[in-house]
Write a protein that holds these residues in place. Structure first.
Motif: not given
Length: 308
Positions: A134-138
């Motif tokens: 669930f990592l975001s691009d940030d």
């Protein structure tokens, strides 16, 4: 004990004392007595493993190991970050594996798992975070900037992650990625099996799985990886993730190899032409090899297994 076994056999190992000190999240029989004990035991473990490392070729490495944020108090996470910095150790944990974990951390800290781990000093070039679905691009950019690696465990993810991690996208963003198994998080600890699942999961992400959605809308484009790329994650990618000279057949890298017999009668691979392209043979090996095909295993130049 595991660290001692590695040292006695002259093999490389990265071993950590798992910290789980939060009484609200862990039952009494399954956690550290308190935060102070958890940190003291971790420091004692680090020193003991560093001493053991003197007896091995490449070393046995201590790893600071908060199980994951939900299992640890703030003071434990802060203290573990300080111990990792003090002794320049590797760090391993879980990050944003599932809806529950990702949501729990966001509710507790009002920030994503990756940012919280960074604020506790737990991200860096010697850090490997398992799962990260669930990592975001940030978040992924933070991993790339700090040198933090992802430990991709595709079979485990198929059971517990509620998602498929966009491995191709994160790797294109400069994040180091190695292949893992999560040991008991799936049905097999084999990296061959996990390489196969990595390919299958990536293709399912690209094509999509909900037939109620039109085929040209249901997937995530450019998500698939090849079996060659999965092999890279299991070898060179793993070495890069750990910042160690392993995973390549290259000068100044350790000699870690398996000798594969493609013609053993009980597990003969379908190679029909003695002049068959080696790239095709390699892919057949990656998809079809069974344990009996593995004739020898070498670790750091030492033969550690032979199958008669």
């Amino acid at each position: 004990l595991l660290a001692k076994i590695c040292a006695e056999k002259g093999q490389r190992g990265l071993v950590g004392k798992v910290v789980m000190d939060d009484p609200e999240q862990n039952p009494d029989f399954y956690r550290d007595a308190n935060t102070q004990t958890a940190l003291a035991d971790t420091e004692e473990f680090i020193l003991a493993v560093k001493e053991l490392a003197k007896t091995t070729k490449q070393g046995v490495y201590p790893v600071v190991t908060p199980r994951f944020i939900p299992s640890c108090t703030d003071n434990a996470l802060k203290g573990l970050g300080e111990l990792a910095a003090k002794y320049d150790t590797h760090i391993q944990s879980h990050c944003s594996e599932s809806d529950w974990e990702h949501g729990y951390v966001k509710e507790r800290f009002n920030k994503n798992d990756a940012v919280a781990l960074h604020d506790f000093g737990l991200l860096g070039k010697k850090s490997v975070m398992a799962h990260c679905n669930f990592l975001s691009d940030d978040d992924a950019r933070l991993f790339a900037e700090t040198g933090t690696a992802i430990g991709h465990c595709p079979i485990s993810n198929a059971y517990f992650a509620n998602s498929v991690i966009p491995i191709a996208r994160f790797h294109a963003m400069g994040v180091d990625i190695g292949l893992g198994s999560d040991v008991s998080g799936g049905f097999s600890p084999s990296l061959f099996d996990n390489a196969r699942q990595a390919v299958m999961s990536s293709r399912m992400l690209e094509d999509g799985v909900d037939t109620a959605i039109a085929a040209d809308q249901r997937g995530v484009p450019n998500s698939r990886i090849t079996i060659n790329e999965a092999f890279y994650l299991a070898t060179a990618g793993g070495g890069e993730s750990l910042s160690l000279p392993i995973g390549r057949l290259q000068e100044h890298y350790t000699w870690d190899v398996q000798i594969i017999d493609t013609k053993i009668p009980s597990a003969k691979l379908p190679i029909f032409d003695q002049n068959e392209d080696l790239r095709d043979i390699f892919q057949k090996m990656m998809y079809l090899v069974r344990p009996e095909n593995i004739r020898e295993v070498w670790v750091q130049g030492n033969k550690v297994h032979t199958r008669e």
